[in-house]
Design an enzyme around this catalytic site. Structure first.
Site: not given
Length: 161
Positions: A132, A88, A96
């Site tokens: 994660y 991202v 998000g």
């Protein structure tokens, strides 16, 4: 802010390559990307696709990517999903999109009967590791990754016998 994850199409090859290059810069390897648009198009949309990609958009603009392919476990007797790239763009983080991309990968895995999703993360990438772990992923610290490439790969392949 509208977040959307969708399967990549052939028209996305250019933006996919941009995102892969952005990932390489982030991972301190800006000159490591060798793939070309033609190679990427063939890998994703050719006669025998090697992988698939999902585009993460924020307000209609591509800001992230997940690239996956199937692996196989002889222990489970089933295919798994390997997450090759999750990225991202920094400006889009914290809203998000990474979670949405991983959610889509998880949905694909379950829909295809895959019992797990595996991926690698560079050990210095603490924000990703934390992200994660917060999702419930566990590091496999008892495994060491090996890679055979370049001259070593060629030498082994060309051994007599």
């Amino acid at each position: 802010m509208t977040i959307r994850v969708r399967p990549a199409t052939p028209d996305d090859v250019g933006v996919i390559l941009e995102l892969v290059r952005d990932l390489a810069v982030y991972e301190r390897a800006p000159n490591a990307v060798e793939t070309t648009p033609v190679m990427l198009r063939d890998a994703l949309f050719g006669e025998r696709p090697a992988c698939e990609a999902f585009i993460g958009e924020v307000d209609g603009v591509a800001q992230g990517i997940a690239v996956i392919f199937h692996n196989f476990s002889t222990w489970t007797g089933r295919r798994g999903v390997y997450l090759e790239d999750l990225f991202v763009r920094p400006a889009a983080r914290g809203h998000g999109l990474g979670r949405a991309l991983l959610r889509e990968v998880a949905r694909v895995a379950l829909a295809r009967g895959c019992p797990r999703v595996d991926w690698l993360v560079i050990d210095w990438n603490e924000p990703a590791i934390g992200f994660y772990k917060a999702l419930g992923a566990t590091p496999l610290s008892d495994w060491t990754i090996f890679r055979l490439q370049g001259e070593a790969l060629a030498n082994l392949a060309h051994e007599p016998g």
